[in-house]
Design a protein around this motif. Structure first.
Motif, PDB file in Angstrom:
ATOM      1  N   GLU A 157       0.857  -1.178   0.000  1.00 42.69           N
ATOM      2  CA  GLU A 157       0.000   0.000   0.000  1.00 42.69           C
ATOM      3  C   GLU A 157       0.892   1.226   0.000  1.00 42.69           C
ATOM      4  O   GLU A 157       2.101   1.127   0.222  1.00 42.69           O
ATOM      5  N   GLY A 158       0.290   2.389  -0.236  1.00 41.71           N
ATOM      6  CA  GLY A 158       1.075   3.608  -0.236  1.00 41.71           C
ATOM      7  C   GLY A 158       0.304   4.758  -0.837  1.00 41.71           C
ATOM      8  O   GLY A 158      -0.858   4.614  -1.251  1.00 41.71           O
ATOM      9  N   PRO A 159       0.943   5.908  -0.937  1.00 42.00           N
ATOM     10  CA  PRO A 159       0.238   7.120  -1.356  1.00 42.00           C
ATOM     11  C   PRO A 159      -0.267   7.091  -2.793  1.00 42.00           C
ATOM     12  O   PRO A 159      -1.181   7.835  -3.139  1.00 42.00           O
ATOM     13  N   ASP A 160       0.318   6.237  -3.648  1.00 44.60           N
ATOM     14  CA  ASP A 160      -0.109   6.175  -5.043  1.00 44.60           C
ATOM     15  C   ASP A 160      -1.137   5.079  -5.291  1.00 44.60           C
ATOM     16  O   ASP A 160      -1.495   4.808  -6.456  1.00 44.60           O
ATOM     17  N   GLY A 161      -1.628   4.446  -4.228  1.00 45.75           N
ATOM     18  CA  GLY A 161      -2.517   3.305  -4.391  1.00 45.75           C
ATOM     19  C   GLY A 161      -3.763   3.619  -5.200  1.00 45.75           C
ATOM     20  O   GLY A 161      -4.134   2.870  -6.113  1.00 45.75           O
ATOM     21  N   ALA A 162      -4.437   4.728  -4.900  1.00 42.55           N
ATOM     22  CA  ALA A 162      -5.681   5.060  -5.597  1.00 42.55           C
ATOM     23  C   ALA A 162      -5.436   5.304  -7.079  1.00 42.55           C
ATOM     24  O   ALA A 162      -6.190   4.817  -7.940  1.00 42.55           O
ATOM     25  N   ALA A 163      -4.397   6.037  -7.413  1.00 45.20           N
ATOM     26  CA  ALA A 163      -4.104   6.329  -8.813  1.00 45.20           C
ATOM     27  C   ALA A 163      -3.732   5.058  -9.571  1.00 45.20           C
ATOM     28  O   ALA A 163      -4.135   4.867 -10.729  1.00 45.20           O
ATOM     29  N   LEU A 164      -2.971   4.182  -8.950  1.00 45.10           N
ATOM     30  CA  LEU A 164      -2.583   2.942  -9.612  1.00 45.10           C
ATOM     31  C   LEU A 164      -3.793   2.044  -9.846  1.00 45.10           C
ATOM     32  O   LEU A 164      -3.940   1.444 -10.919  1.00 45.10           O
ATOM     33  N   ARG A 165      -4.676   1.969  -8.859  1.00 43.10           N
ATOM     34  CA  ARG A 165      -5.882   1.150  -9.034  1.00 43.10           C
ATOM     35  C   ARG A 165      -6.752   1.691 -10.163  1.00 43.10           C
ATOM     36  O   ARG A 165      -7.331   0.921 -10.944  1.00 43.10           O
ATOM     37  N   ALA A 166      -6.834   3.009 -10.271  1.00 48.41           N
ATOM     38  CA  ALA A 166      -7.653   3.606 -11.318  1.00 48.41           C
ATOM     39  C   ALA A 166      -7.080   3.331 -12.705  1.00 48.41           C
ATOM     40  O   ALA A 166      -7.841   3.242 -13.687  1.00 48.41           O
ATOM     41  N   ALA A 167      -5.772   3.197 -12.808  1.00 49.48           N
ATOM     42  CA  ALA A 167      -5.124   3.007 -14.107  1.00 49.48           C
ATOM     43  C   ALA A 167      -4.957   1.544 -14.486  1.00 49.48           C
ATOM     44  O   ALA A 167      -4.600   1.251 -15.634  1.00 49.48           O
ATOM     45  N   ALA A 168      -5.204   0.620 -13.579  1.00 51.21           N
ATOM     46  CA  ALA A 168      -4.888  -0.784 -13.806  1.00 51.21           C
ATOM     47  C   ALA A 168      -5.965  -1.488 -14.613  1.00 51.21           C
ATOM     48  O   ALA A 168      -7.158  -1.302 -14.372  1.00 51.21           O
ATOM     49  N   PRO A 169      -5.576  -2.342 -15.569  1.00 48.04           N
ATOM     50  CA  PRO A 169      -6.548  -3.158 -16.292  1.00 48.04           C
ATOM     51  C   PRO A 169      -7.020  -4.330 -15.420  1.00 48.04           C
ATOM     52  O   PRO A 169      -6.462  -4.574 -14.350  1.00 48.04           O
ATOM     53  N   PRO A 170      -8.019  -5.080 -15.873  1.00 46.28           N
ATOM     54  CA  PRO A 170      -8.556  -6.179 -15.054  1.00 46.28           C
ATOM     55  C   PRO A 170      -7.543  -7.283 -14.736  1.00 46.28           C
ATOM     56  O   PRO A 170      -7.720  -8.011 -13.757  1.00 46.28           O
ATOM     57  N   SER A 171      -6.500  -7.415 -15.536  1.00 49.26           N
ATOM     58  CA  SER A 171      -5.516  -8.471 -15.281  1.00 49.26           C
ATOM     59  C   SER A 171      -4.550  -8.128 -14.160  1.00 49.26           C
ATOM     60  O   SER A 171      -3.647  -8.912 -13.863  1.00 49.26           O
ATOM     61  N   VAL A 172      -4.718  -6.954 -13.534  1.00 51.37           N
ATOM     62  CA  VAL A 172      -3.860  -6.540 -12.415  1.00 51.37           C
ATOM     63  C   VAL A 172      -4.670  -6.610 -11.134  1.00 51.37           C
ATOM     64  O   VAL A 172      -5.762  -6.056 -11.050  1.00 51.37           O
ATOM     65  N   LEU A 173      -4.135  -7.301 -10.154  1.00 45.18           N
ATOM     66  CA  LEU A 173      -4.788  -7.463  -8.859  1.00 45.18           C
ATOM     67  C   LEU A 173      -3.969  -6.770  -7.778  1.00 45.18           C
ATOM     68  O   LEU A 173      -2.744  -6.721  -7.855  1.00 45.18           O
ATOM     69  N   PHE A 174      -4.654  -6.236  -6.771  1.00 49.84           N
ATOM     70  CA  PHE A 174      -4.009  -5.527  -5.673  1.00 49.84           C
ATOM     71  C   PHE A 174      -4.234  -6.325  -4.397  1.00 49.84           C
ATOM     72  O   PHE A 174      -5.366  -6.506  -3.950  1.00 49.84           O
ATOM     73  N   ALA A 175      -3.136  -6.815  -3.816  1.00 49.53           N
ATOM     74  CA  ALA A 175      -3.226  -7.629  -2.600  1.00 49.53           C
ATOM     75  C   ALA A 175      -3.235  -6.785  -1.340  1.00 49.53           C
ATOM     76  O   ALA A 175      -3.542  -7.292  -0.263  1.00 49.53           O
ATOM     77  N   GLY A 176      -2.846  -5.505  -1.431  1.00 48.32           N
ATOM     78  CA  GLY A 176      -2.742  -4.669  -0.244  1.00 48.32           C
ATOM     79  C   GLY A 176      -1.508  -5.011   0.562  1.00 48.32           C
ATOM     80  O   GLY A 176      -0.630  -5.765   0.135  1.00 48.32           O
ATOM     81  N   ALA A 177      -1.437  -4.431   1.737  1.00 51.44           N
ATOM     82  CA  ALA A 177      -0.319  -4.717   2.642  1.00 51.44           C
ATOM     83  C   ALA A 177      -0.558  -6.066   3.300  1.00 51.44           C
ATOM     84  O   ALA A 177      -1.658  -6.346   3.786  1.00 51.44           O
ATOM     85  N   VAL A 178       0.442  -6.914   3.295  1.00 53.93           N
ATOM     86  CA  VAL A 178       0.319  -8.251   3.868  1.00 53.93           C
ATOM     87  C   VAL A 178       1.441  -8.477   4.871  1.00 53.93           C
ATOM     88  O   VAL A 178       2.534  -7.913   4.757  1.00 53.93           O
ATOM     89  N   ALA A 179       1.166  -9.313   5.856  1.00 49.41           N
ATOM     90  CA  ALA A 179       2.167  -9.596   6.881  1.00 49.41           C
ATOM     91  C   ALA A 179       3.230 -10.562   6.386  1.00 49.41           C
ATOM     92  O   ALA A 179       4.386 -10.495   6.804  1.00 49.41           O
ATOM     93  N   ASP A 180       2.856 -11.480   5.512  1.00 49.09           N
ATOM     94  CA  ASP A 180       3.772 -12.535   5.080  1.00 49.09           C
ATOM     95  C   ASP A 180       3.992 -12.442   3.576  1.00 49.09           C
ATOM     96  O   ASP A 180       3.275 -13.061   2.787  1.00 49.09           O
ATOM     97  N   THR A 181       4.972 -11.664   3.165  1.00 48.54           N
ATOM     98  CA  THR A 181       5.246 -11.526   1.734  1.00 48.54           C
ATOM     99  C   THR A 181       5.857 -12.788   1.141  1.00 48.54           C
ATOM    100  O   THR A 181       5.760 -13.007  -0.076  1.00 48.54           O
ATOM    101  N   ALA A 182       6.461 -13.645   1.967  1.00 48.92           N
ATOM    102  CA  ALA A 182       7.077 -14.867   1.447  1.00 48.92           C
ATOM    103  C   ALA A 182       6.058 -15.724   0.712  1.00 48.92           C
ATOM    104  O   ALA A 182       6.384 -16.358  -0.301  1.00 48.92           O
ATOM    105  N   ARG A 183       4.839 -15.740   1.182  1.00 47.44           N
ATOM    106  CA  ARG A 183       3.802 -16.538   0.537  1.00 47.44           C
ATOM    107  C   ARG A 183       3.527 -16.044  -0.876  1.00 47.44           C
ATOM    108  O   ARG A 183       3.234 -16.818  -1.786  1.00 47.44           O
ATOM    109  N   TRP A 184       3.627 -14.729  -1.085  1.00 46.06           N
ATOM    110  CA  TRP A 184       3.410 -14.174  -2.415  1.00 46.06           C
ATOM    111  C   TRP A 184       4.580 -14.440  -3.331  1.00 46.06           C
ATOM    112  O   TRP A 184       4.398 -14.696  -4.527  1.00 46.06           O
ATOM    113  N   TYR A 185       5.802 -14.365  -2.821  1.00 49.17           N
ATOM    114  CA  TYR A 185       6.939 -14.707  -3.668  1.00 49.17           C
ATOM    115  C   TYR A 185       6.826 -16.140  -4.173  1.00 49.17           C
ATOM    116  O   TYR A 185       7.086 -16.424  -5.351  1.00 49.17           O
ATOM    117  N   ARG A 186       6.447 -17.048  -3.277  1.00 52.50           N
ATOM    118  CA  ARG A 186       6.336 -18.461  -3.682  1.00 52.50           C
ATOM    119  C   ARG A 186       5.234 -18.671  -4.705  1.00 52.50           C
ATOM    120  O   ARG A 186       5.288 -19.629  -5.490  1.00 52.50           O
TER     121      ARG A 186
END
Length: 403
Positions: A257-286
């Protein structure tokens, strides 16, 4: 980390005070991992950070003492009060070394200490790289001035050190590369580490990613970082249309998450997903086939190191620390110019179309991080910096604050 005793050794009986401002991103993760390694080595570790930071609970779990230090991310009218609060923390803790992390803590901490306490400053990317015009000139001027109140300046890459030198900073530089917890960031989840994040389905936590067509899993690209100009997710979105056209079913996940979140979400096509801030990033890398970080500037980015520790190939921009973080021979496939969506797309497409090469790059990246970027190696090197800073003659160097 080697443990020594006595007031001049960074070991048992030694108190390290970490003064930290950033509430999110890589800096809190770096400090939490370092605090865990230092407490395991017998140091008394105190972390002073703003209330509500993700760092506070992580540092407490690592065995550090945690004190509140209210501070905004940017300089402003609150700075005098933040300096006074930092001085009160110094008086209460009486550390052997003050370790100030990033621009704001480096500003307030060095103004509070002003030579009274051995001080280590770690910029985690120079503040003047994030600014333009008069603000950048002011930031460079401050860093040149404040170097006199820094017994050591710790840069996380040789490139970051060189950037400081070119800007006129004349300090006692030490290059100590970032490290990651290689027991947490692994190619497979450790026992009890939890299932990977859901990649399909509605409902809480389900991200709606396609399971794939014709029995072939859809490729997943992951970008982990604060949603802000520095990390360059806007460049990645400009590149993504080309990737999605060339790689059937490819999906992009932005984690953070961060200050550009709203602008990035507005510009993103449907193939882009936003997971938000997560406690365990290792799970996403895997969960990723490829990890991308298109930063505009860095010292040495943490996310690519974490991804490589998880056995994943990366594509990163050629900013400070990037070349030094990659395994030998990976630059041609994994390094692209900053601010270049076409080059970023071409690199991502080439790797996603060649799963065997991705897997080989990931294996070599994993071995490289184990041998070079384990956080325990980082902690040993920081301990040596502390010993030098605390053991050097240290007269009172307080001077008037520049106008």
């Amino acid at each position: 980390m080697r443990v020594t005793s006595g007031s001049s050794g960074a070991g048992t009986g030694f108190t390290a005070l970490h003064l930290v401002q950033p509430l999110d991103g890589g800096v809190p993760r770096v400090v939490a991992d370092l605090a865990a390694a230092q407490t395991a080595a017998g140091l008394r570790v105190v972390v002073a950070c703003p209330p509500g930071s993700t760092l506070a609970p992580a540092a407490a779990r690592a065995g550090a003492e945690v004190l509140p230090w209210a501070a905004t991310r940017e300089p402003g009218p609150s700075l005098p009060g933040e300096v006074r609060a930092a001085a009160r923390v110094l008086d209460a803790v009486r550390p052997d070394v003050l370790h100030a992390h990033s621009a704001k803590a480096g500003l307030a901490g060095r103004l509070a200490a002003r030579g009274r306490v051995p001080t280590v400053f770690q910029p985690h990317a120079w503040s003047f790289e994030a600014a333009d015009g008069a603000l950048a000139r002011a930031a460079r001027g401050w860093e040149r001035w404040a170097a006199r109140w820094s017994d050591a300046v710790v840069c996380v890459s040789e490139a970051e050190r060189a950037t400081g030198v070119r800007a006129g900073v004349r300090g006692r530089f030490h290059v100590v590369r970032n490290g990651v917890d290689t027991r947490r960031f692994t190619p497979q989840a450790p026992p009890g580490g939890g299932a990977p994040p859901p990649l399909a389905g509605p409902g809480p936590g389900g991200l709606g990613l396609d399971a794939g067509r014709d029995g072939v899993a859809a490729p997943v690209v992951v970008c982990v970082g604060r949603l802000c100009r520095q990390k360059g997710q806007d460049v990645l979105l400009r590149a993504w249309d080309a990737v999605a056209r060339e790689v059937r079913g490819a999906r992009l996940v932005l984690v953070g998450e961060g200050p550009d979140g709203a602008a990035l979400r507005a510009a993103a096509p449907p193939s882009v997903l936003f997971a938000g801030a997560v406690a365990d990033t290792a799970r996403w890398y895997r969960a990723a086939d490829l990890v991308v970080l298109p930063s505009r500037w860095e010292g040495m980015a943490l996310s690519p190191l974490e991804a490589m520790a998880c056995g994943r190939p990366v594509v990163v921009t050629d900013v400070d620390g990037a070349r030094e973080s990659l395994p030998p021979g990976h630059a041609d496939a994994c390094l692209v110019p900053p601010e270049d969506p076409a080059a970023l797309a071409a690199a991502a497409v080439a790797l996603l179309r060649d799963p065997a090469r991705c897997a080989a790059l990931g294996r070599r990246a994993h071995d490289h991080v184990l041998s070079t970027f384990d956080v325990r190696l980082t902690a040993e090197a920081i301990a040596d910096v502390y010993r030098e800073a605390a053991g050097a003659p240290h007269p009172d160097r307080r001077e008037p604050i520049p106008q």
